[in-house]
Scaffold this active site. Structure first.
Site, PDB file in Angstrom:
ATOM      1  N   ASP A 300       0.862  -1.176   0.000  1.00 18.04           N
ATOM      2  CA  ASP A 300       0.000   0.000   0.000  1.00 18.04           C
ATOM      3  C   ASP A 300       0.904   1.233   0.000  1.00 18.04           C
ATOM      4  O   ASP A 300       2.128   1.149   0.194  1.00 18.04           O
ATOM      5  CB  ASP A 300      -0.973  -0.011   1.183  1.00 18.04           C
TER       6      ASP A 300
HETATM    7  C1  BGC Z   1      -5.064   3.156   0.166  1.00 17.01           C
HETATM    8  C2  BGC Z   1      -5.234   2.132  -0.922  1.00 17.01           C
HETATM    9  C3  BGC Z   1      -5.072   2.750  -2.280  1.00 17.01           C
HETATM   10  C4  BGC Z   1      -3.720   3.438  -2.345  1.00 17.01           C
HETATM   11  C5  BGC Z   1      -3.430   4.066  -3.675  1.00 17.01           C
HETATM   12  C6  BGC Z   1      -3.823   3.996  -0.027  1.00 17.01           C
HETATM   13  O1  BGC Z   1      -3.814   5.088   0.827  1.00 17.01           O
HETATM   14  O2  BGC Z   1      -5.016   2.513   1.417  1.00 17.01           O
HETATM   15  O3  BGC Z   1      -6.488   1.513  -0.799  1.00 17.01           O
HETATM   16  O4  BGC Z   1      -5.190   1.774  -3.262  1.00 17.01           O
HETATM   17  O5  BGC Z   1      -3.683   4.450  -1.348  1.00 17.01           O
HETATM   18  O6  BGC Z   1      -4.210   5.174  -3.901  1.00 17.01           O
END
Ligand code: BGC
Length: 772
Positions: A300
């Protein structure tokens, strides 16, 4: 590491696992790779040939992903991306959208780098790309995998036209605590329903063929158990038994992997003290060795760099090594892999085979998607929410609404649907006309202007029979004047529709945990003031999370849960309000009586001192040695699976095609059912309707205690007035297995109680025996 031995190892592990079931030797079963494309010899030969040509730095470059457009995390890196791509130091971008923007970088990657390896562009496409559909929690309330598949398919076509070959969806985290704001992105509290939805998402996005020009690879997130953050506080630690981890939280991931998911995203949280983004147990033991996953894992946003905050290593080099060795193949917007991995390989701290393996997994997905053959995206016409797209969005939304309550009121009968007897309608509330909030959280490339609000729809439908008052804002204190205006407006009408909830766009989704689950701002005051007029109130809930509704449930005759309905919010809600569509949704998550009950879910484990069975009863004086609260009933206000209709359904006695089976036969049957649960369902009302028939099981004698009820089957059945249909739901190893103390899926001799009905309160009962 030799490639041949690596791949054969992967093939052997799952077989070993099957053979270990319950200490019995399961009969030999052929094991198939969960995604045949990623496992194909031909594809892997191409990957190996390319890998051989790559330098260490080029391989490390594949492991780096940057956010080169807008930001979806705490601050983006803001580097010279053109140069980085040209030097082969980028494998992927996120948040770069559109043919022009993606082609710009793709041309550099394909034309200027030594080996011409294309980039893969990823994006959060959560409930639609440009056409925004209801939130995932709402989609789960349809209990209709076909609906989810439609949403995923539409999204994939739109995303691919925008250069996006990879979506950060579905989120399959089990969410049992609505304080956690990301419950909106989930399928709710149940692993069986969650797994059905997970499979549908994967199928809709990937179409069982990544090579199709309108398929996108999924990224199943957030691996793992992110939804079980302690106290519902975002990013908090997760601490749970391995049994619960496997049997509840990992099940939808397993379903998604078995359905062929090409990638996963590792989560921010720690699991039992080990961060999920540096967790060899979940990322390698379970995901790779037990499930045979051949795709890649992306971290993530910044989760690799954040390992420093988790304090599992003193410096960047150590935490990056731990993440990579545990099985995180790509570093999202952390820039750690790109800066500290190659040096460690040169110093001999990290074997080069570890880098090879991560690069190999990423290249497999790029090849499978056909990016080497077709790296660019043709510029298309500008997006428009055409009538065709709107029709799909409306049909989807129609299925997601849950009628929580519909009591009769004097002179009108049941308040919903609204009939011709109602001349004047007062529409009140801050969500009646707020396009941005109705679009909801993670609305991707959606445009608030595409949203048709309830006010717009009702104005068109009712003309001057519609009165409107906003009443209050979504946030902030009470304004006596505007509440008074709303009260006056209600007094002039026959019924008042209150459109209330929480700000979907700003208080749901990531980093939106709440400790209070009531309506935000002065909405509760507004509701109470309007209800005090004595005018019949229809409460339309616009919040994609279970709210605390105790006062409303006691005082408001009709409550419709409409979640976060997407661009066709107004028309779809009106469909149900006026009875053009009979509501058929069922709750995918329990609604609490009080926040203090959370985490609240129906599939509780038993206790030695169970509370009285009358679910709605408050504890009696002196009844103080049972598992209950002294100041509130244990049960949910609206339980899992709950949802009314404008008609009524009656259930016959469930009957099994076979009443018992041996342990041996169950073990050997694999996923083939050994029995079926049959039940007659009749529409006893006067309008057509769709019922979600639900099957619940309780294992009454297992070596590891099992929940008091677990969903193990469901089917949507549409019935004309007076019509009866026979519904059959399968029963076999899939429905009856559980994890034993050795953490293996097994079955044991037992008696299972079986209920069939229209919610988790289902009362029609039979039983099934598993014998020696
Ligand atoms: C979130 C994810 C997301 C990623 C990219 C993160 O802050 O937890 O769900 O896919 O950002 O935007």
């Amino acid at each position: 590491m030799k490639i041949a031995s690596h791949r054969s190892l992967l093939r052997v592990f799952p077989l070993l696992l099957l053979a270990g079931l319950a200490g019995h030797t399961a009969s030999a079963q052929t094991w198939h790779a969960p995604n045949a494309q990623l496992a194909s010899r031909e594809l892997n030969a191409r990957v190996e040939a390319l890998l051989k040509k790559m330098t260490l730095d080029e391989k490390v470059g594949q492991l780096a992903q940057f956010s080169a457009g807008f930001s979806t995390g705490p601050g983006a890196s803001n580097l010279k991306y053109d140069d980085l791509v040209a030097k082969g130091q980028v494998g992927s971008f996120l948040n770069v959208v559109g043919a022009a923007a993606t082609n710009h970088y793709q041309h550099i990657a394909v034309e200027k780098t030594r080996l011409h390896i294309p980039l893969i562009f990823g994006l959060d496409v959560i409930h639609g790309h440009r056409t925004v559909f209801p939130a995932p929690l709402a989609l789960a309330a349809s209990w209709d995998p076909a609906v989810v598949e439609t949403v995923a398919r539409t999204s994939a076509v739109e995303a691919r036209a925008d250069g996006i070959a990879w979506v950060f969806s579905p989120m399959v985290d089990i969410a049992r605590d609505p304080r956690w704001g990301r419950i909106v992105e989930s399928a709710g509290e149940d692993p069986y329903l969650g797994s059905a939805m997970a499979r549908a998402w994967v199928k809709g996005y990937q179409q069982d063929d990544l090579a199709k020009p309108d398929s996108v690879a999924v990224s199943v997130k957030h691996f793992a158990a992110y939804g079980a953050a302690i106290a519902g506080r975002e990013y908090n630690a997760v601490d749970m038994s391995q049994t619960t981890l496997r049997q509840v939280y990992l099940e939808p991931y397993r379903a998604a992997v078995e359905a062929g998911a090409a990638t996963l995203m590792s989560s921010f949280n720690s699991i039992n003290g080990v961060p999920a983004s540096a967790n060899p147990f979940t990322l390698t033991q379970i995901l790779r060795k037990e499930w045979g996953f051949d795709g890649f894992v992306v971290s993530d946003w910044g989760a690799v760099a954040e390992l420093r905050n988790h304090a599992i290593g003193a410096d960047d080099a150590t935490v990056a090594r731990k993440a990579l060795e545990a099985g995180v193949d790509m570093d999202m917007e952390g820039n750690l892999y790109g800066t500290v991995i190659a040096a460690q390989v040169r110093a001999g701290t990290i074997p080069e085979s570890v880098v090879d393996e991560a690069a190999r997994r990423i290249l497999r997905v790029k090849f499978a998607l056909g990016l080497f053959e077709n790296p660019y995206t043709a510029a298309g016409p500008a997006y428009e929410a055409t009538p065709e797209r709107r029709a799909v969005a409306r049909k989807v939304a129609d299925e997601t609404f849950v009628l929580l309550k519909n009591d009769p009121v004097e002179g009108l009968g049941t308040l919903l649907p609204i009939t011709a007897k109602v001349k004047k309608v007062a529409l009140i509330g801050p969500l009646a006309d707020d396009q941005r909030q109705l679009l909801g959280a993670w609305a991707g490339q959606g445009n608030p202007k595409d949203v048709i609000t309830l006010r717009q729809t009702l104005a068109e439908r009712l003309g001057d029979r519609l009165l409107f008052a906003k009443g209050c804002d979504l946030l902030g204190g009470e304004n006596a004047q505007s509440i008074a205006e709303a009260v006056e407006t209600a007094k002039k009408a026959d019924v008042a529709i209150l459109a209330l909830g929480e700000p979907g766009n700003s208080m749901e989704g990531e980093a939106s945990s709440r400790v209070h689950l009531g309506f935000t701002g002065a909405q509760e005051k507004l509701l109470e003031a309007v209800a005090a007029t004595g005018k019949p109130v229809i409460l339309v809930l616009l919040a994609a999370r279970p709210l605390e509704l105790k006062w409303a449930a006691e005082h408001v005759p009709a409550i419709l849960e409409a979640w976060s309905p997407g661009i066709e919010a107004g028309p779809a809600v009106a469909d149900v309000l006026f009875g053009d569509v009979n509501p058929s949704g069922k709750l995918p998550a329990s609604f609490p009586r009080a926040v203090g009950q959370e985490p609240l879910y129906y599939a509780q484990l038993p206790t030695g001192r169970p509370a009285h069975e009358d679910r709605n009863r408050m504890p009696l004086q002196g009844e103080n040695m049972v598992s209950r609260y002294v100041d509130e009933a244990n049960s949910a206000l609206f339980p899992f699976g709950w949802g009314l209709s404008y008609t009524r359904f009656s259930y016959g006695q469930p009957a099994l095609s076979r009443n018992d089976v041996s342990v041996r036969e169950l073990l050997d049957s694999g996923s083939t059912p050994v029995s079926t649960v049959g039940v007659d369902v009749r529409n006893t009302g006067s309008v057509a309707g769709t019922e979600v028939v639900q099957l619940y099981i309780r294992n009454t004698a297992a070596s590891v205690e099992q929940p008091v009820r677990e969903l193990k089957g469901f089917a949507r059945v549409t019935l004309a007035p007076g019509e009866q249909k026979h519904v059959e739901l399968p029963l076999g190893f899939n429905e009856l297995n559980f994890y034993n103390v050795e953490n293996r899926r097994t079955v044991e001799p037992t008696t299972c109680t079986i209920w069939v009905g229209g919610s988790s309160l289902a009362a029609e009962e039979t039983s099934f025996r598993v014998v020696e």
